[in-house]
Each structure stands twice: as C-alpha cells, then as structure tokens.
Design a protein around this motif. Structure first.
Motif, short mmCIF file in Angstrom:
data_model
loop_
_atom_site.label_atom_id
_atom_site.label_comp_id
_atom_site.label_asym_id
_atom_site.label_seq_id
_atom_site.Cartn_x
_atom_site.Cartn_y
_atom_site.Cartn_z
N UNK A 57 0.82 -1.22 0.00
CA UNK A 57 0.00 0.00 0.00
C UNK A 57 0.85 1.27 0.00
N UNK A 58 1.95 1.27 0.76
CA UNK A 58 2.80 2.47 0.79
C UNK A 58 3.49 2.70 -0.55
N UNK A 59 3.98 1.64 -1.16
CA UNK A 59 4.64 1.78 -2.45
C UNK A 59 3.64 2.25 -3.50
N UNK A 86 1.40 6.69 -6.88
CA UNK A 86 0.35 7.63 -7.29
C UNK A 86 0.79 9.08 -7.08
N UNK A 87 1.49 9.33 -5.97
CA UNK A 87 2.02 10.68 -5.70
C UNK A 87 3.04 11.07 -6.77
N UNK A 88 3.88 10.12 -7.16
CA UNK A 88 4.88 10.38 -8.20
C UNK A 88 4.18 10.77 -9.50
N UNK A 89 3.18 10.01 -9.87
CA UNK A 89 2.45 10.31 -11.11
C UNK A 89 1.87 11.72 -11.06
N UNK A 90 1.19 12.05 -9.98
CA UNK A 90 0.57 13.37 -9.85
C UNK A 90 1.60 14.49 -9.93
#
Length: 141
Positions: free
Chosen positions: A106-108, A113-117
């Motif tokens: 879940x953390x990865x 998702x944060x990286x994509x955004x």
C-alpha cells in the motif's frame, strides 16, 4: 582499525576494482561520470533476462525508453536541464504505472500515485517553459 573503517576501506576497494571503473570517463562536468557509470555497461540499456517478472520487464522498458529518447544536449544549461528532467519525469511516471499495475504494498502504491501526480504536473510546467523559450520538448529519435 575499527569495524566502520574496515567497511569503508572494503567499499572503497570494491568500487576501485569494479569493471565500471576501468572504462574511460566521458568528457564533461564532474557530475557526468556518475550517470555514465550507472548506465555505461550496456550503453544505458537494461538487458532483458528470461526470468524477469512482468514488473521488472516494465521497469527495464521504462529505463530503456528514457535512455533511447533523451534529447541531445544543446549547450544551454537551462534548456538542457529542463529537457533532461522531462525525460526523467516521463520515465518516473512510467515506472510508477508499473508499480500501480503490479505492486502489492500500500505504501509503495501510494507513493507511485504521488509520483504520477507530481511528475505529470512538472512535465506540464516544463513543457510550458520550453514552449516559452522556443525549445521543443520532443524526445530524440
């Protein structure tokens, strides 16, 4: 000699004896050899292995595409920085998508998702900056 010193000496010897160190460093600023040493063995390409997982295949594909499509350097530090960072950001988004498709942690997955955004937002900023400067954001090739 204490254990920490022995570990440092062992690491230094290991690095000094590695095959990558035997290659002539490329011309350029002091930072350039670090990148070349990381990717130098295969011209920047990660070779496929028969036992590669789907995720490993995806990560290798992301890195290979990045290295193949990096734009040529112009000699303008600002434009080169923006173009090269754009290539890295595109690869980061691609790798994050592999994590979302294949990862279980879940953390990865959350970080992916944060990286994509963040990276897609920065790609948009870089593209706008390059357009303002009259420089193409298109990859090489």
């Amino acid at each position: 000699m204490n254990r920490i010193s022995l570990v440092i000496v062992a690491c230094a010897l290991s690095a000094a004896c590695s095959p990558q160190q035997a290659e002539a460093p490329p011309a350029g600023p002091p930072e350039a050899p670090a990148m070349a040493a990381t990717h130098g063995k295969m011209g920047g390409l990660a070779a496929a292995s028969p036992g590669d997982s789907i995720a490993t295949q995806g990560y290798k594909s992301s890195m290979n595409t990045m290295m193949e499509q990096m734009p040529a350097f112009t000699g303008d530090a600002d434009i080169d920085f923006m173009k090269q960072m754009r290539g890295h950001h595109v690869a980061a988004v691609s790798m994050a998508r592999v994590e979302l498709a294949q990862g279980k942690d879940a953390q990865a997955r959350s970080l992916a998702q944060e990286v994509i955004t963040a990276q897609e937002r920065e790609i948009t900023l870089i593209d706008a900056w390059l357009a303002q400067k009259g420089a193409s954001a298109a990859p090489a090739g």
